[in-house]
Every structure is written in C-alpha cells, then in structure tokens.
Design an enzyme around this catalytic site. Structure first.
Site, PDB file in Angstrom:
ATOM      1  N   GLY A  31       0.653  -1.032   0.278  1.00  0.00           N
ATOM      2  CA  GLY A  31       0.037  -0.251  -0.120  1.00  0.00           C
ATOM      3  C   GLY A  31       0.745   1.258   0.237  1.00  0.00           C
ATOM      4  O   GLY A  31       1.877   1.838  -0.418  1.00  0.00           O
ATOM      5  N   GLY A  36       5.638   4.752  -8.295  1.00  0.00           N
ATOM      6  CA  GLY A  36       6.324   3.739  -8.701  1.00  0.00           C
ATOM      7  C   GLY A  36       5.706   2.383  -9.399  1.00  0.00           C
ATOM      8  O   GLY A  36       5.474   1.431  -9.863  1.00  0.00           O
ATOM      9  N   HIS A  37       4.648   2.359  -7.699  1.00  0.00           N
ATOM     10  CA  HIS A  37       3.692   1.290  -8.276  1.00  0.00           C
ATOM     11  C   HIS A  37       2.536   1.511  -9.598  1.00  0.00           C
ATOM     12  O   HIS A  37       2.305  -0.119 -10.069  1.00  0.00           O
ATOM     13  CB  HIS A  37       2.994   0.682  -7.262  1.00  0.00           C
ATOM     14  CG  HIS A  37       3.251   0.740  -5.688  1.00  0.00           C
ATOM     15  ND1 HIS A  37       3.485   1.834  -4.644  1.00  0.00           N
ATOM     16  CD2 HIS A  37       3.680  -0.593  -5.418  1.00  0.00           C
ATOM     17  CE1 HIS A  37       4.346   1.279  -3.818  1.00  0.00           C
ATOM     18  NE2 HIS A  37       4.238   0.254  -4.097  1.00  0.00           N
TER      19      HIS A  37
END
Ligand code: PAF
Length: 280
Positions: A31, A36-37
């Site tokens: 989370g 970036g995710h």
C-alpha cells in the site's frame, strides 16, 4: 475494479480466467501507493489480459516493530489511484486470511544472497518477504509478477524462492521509478518532511557521481571512499554502500570481476531509512 478480501473468492475467479487462456499480471504491494507502483500496473496492463494488485502490510518482514507501526497506510487513496490506473482486481487480505495464529515466517536457505546488505541489516526480513510472496503467488496464481528494482535484493530473493518452490510464474523486474529530482519513489518517502524531500535527491546524485567516477577509471576503493566522504557534510547518515555482482550480491574488489555490477546504498534521514541502487 473488483475488490476481494477473501482468498476463497479470488483464486476461483483467477482460475476461471486462466482456463479461458487469459493472462494475469500481479503487483504485490504494502500500500501507500505511488507512481512507482503505477508504472508496474501500466506494464502489467500492457502485457496481460488482467491485472491484480494486492495490498498487505506483512508483519513477518518487519524486524523492527516501530517501523511496522509507522508504515504509512492510505487505503482509500490507494483504491482511487488503482481505479484511475485501470487495475482490474484489488486483493486486500487480513492477517488471519494469510497467517495462522502465531505463525512465523518460514525459514529459507538462500545461500549468501540473504546474508549481505538488507539481509544482514534486517535479520529475518527476507524470510518474511519470501513467505508472504510465496503465499500471495499461490493465491493469485499470476502469469507474470512485477517487482521494482529499488528493492533489487528482494527481487533476487523472490527469484530464488520461486525456483526452490517450483512456482509457475515469471518474475518481471522493473526499472526504478524516480521523481524528476532523481529521488527513488518509495512508500516510506511519505514520512519525509519538506526539508528532507528537498535534500533526499542527494542520494541519487551520490550514486550517479559513483558511476561517473568509474567511467573516469577510478577503482572500487576510490569510488567507495568518495561516497563515504560525501556523507560527512550531509544531513543523511550512511548505513552502507556496497558494490556487488548482480547475481551473487557479493562485494567485488575490481570492476572487472563481474559483467553485471550494481551499487547499493542505504542512508538515514532521521529515523527514515532510504534505499537506492544503480547499475554500473
Ligand atoms: O516490496 C514490497 O512492497 C513488499 O516487500 C512485498 C513484495 C509486497 C512483500 O510484502
């Protein structure tokens, strides 16, 4: 986006899609999602029919309870970001969905790769990472799983775990996603204050300076000394800087000792631990 919190519902959905020859991309996360995710979500969407993201702050990989307590949690914002970026399935398990009561991380033997750098600094960390990623891969059963190279050592550990457990999944390493300033994006950056955010690109500058020194013909000892000296007058505290072979993660003494060389750094901004690396 469909949200699952129970393994019993997610796995059959995926199995059904795979029976229809659909490919599944998976991004496991803890989370506090950031761009970036989202770069991993984008790659997964381009390369697979469906994309699954999991959010689970895994207690067994935290060797420091304070670090676990302070880990940023931004679930509602995370959901919005995932919807905006076209994620198909979000999996948010609870601890009891994934661990039996008092269950500890499995103890793996990864040879030397978990005994250096993060493995040495954070005892038990990689057993926790491998345990949870193994559980998640068995539940999600993806075709491809995506991991950012900011945690390069973690990728090496996961590749080894997948080999040892004979899991049928491609582990896809993805380049570090950096802010325009060079700062590697990390969920932990959410804890930096404004001053630290402005100062933190220093770490990437040190890494690029190191690569330039190598290009100028400097030896490993000289490059390492330059990194250490640069921290003397900086607001950050250097924990380690290592230059290693990418496969074994063991330090090398000459750049010619390995074809694939990478420099790894950990520095502290107050009590926030920042990690980064660069290919030489
Ligand atoms: O890199 C992370 O966010 C975590 O280590 C991971 C891979 C999701 C396992 O908890």
């Amino acid at each position: 986006m469909v949200i699952f919190s129970e393994n019993e519902k997610l796995t059959p959905t995926i199995v059904e899609l795979k029976n229809q020859n659909k490919t599944i991309g998976f991004i496991p996360t803890m989370g506090a999602l950031h761009d970036g995710h989202m770069s991993l979500v984008k790659a997964s969407k381009e390369q697979n029919d469906y994309t699954v993201v999991s959010i689970f702050v895994n207690p067994t990989q935290f060797n420091n309870p304070d670090d676990l307590a302070k880990y940023p949690r931004t679930e509602e914002k995370d959901k919005e970001l995932l919807i905006k970026n076209g994620c198909d399935f979000l999996y948010i398990p609870t601890i009891s969905d994934l661990y039996l009561e008092n269950e500890k991380a499995k103890h793996y033997d990864f040879g030397t790769i978990d005994q250096v750098m993060e493995g040495k600094s954070r005892p038990g960390h990689f057993d926790g990472v491998a345990t949870i990623v193994s559980k998640l891969l068995r539940i999600v059963q993806p075709t491809n799983a995506y991991f950012g190279e900011k945690d390069f050592q973690q990728i090496r550990i996961i590749q080894e775990m997948v080999k040892q457990e004979n899991l049928n999944v491609n582990i896809i390493p993805m380049p570090i996603f950096r802010a325009d300033t060079g700062l590697a994006l990390s969920s932990r950056n959410a804890r930096l204050n404004d001053k630290q955010v402005n100062e933190a690109p220093f770490i990437y500058k040190i890494l690029t300076d190191a690569v330039n020194l190598k290009k100028q013909g400097k030896k490993i000892d000289e490059v390492k000394k330059n990194v250490e000296d640069s921290f003397n007058n900086s607001p950050f505290k250097l924990e380690y800087f290592e230059i290693t072979d990418e496969e074994t993660l063991l330090p090398i003494t000459n750049f010619s000792d390995s074809k694939n060389v990478r420099g790894f750094i950990v520095a502290h901004a107050g009590d926030i631990r920042l990690i980064d690396n660069i290919k030489f």
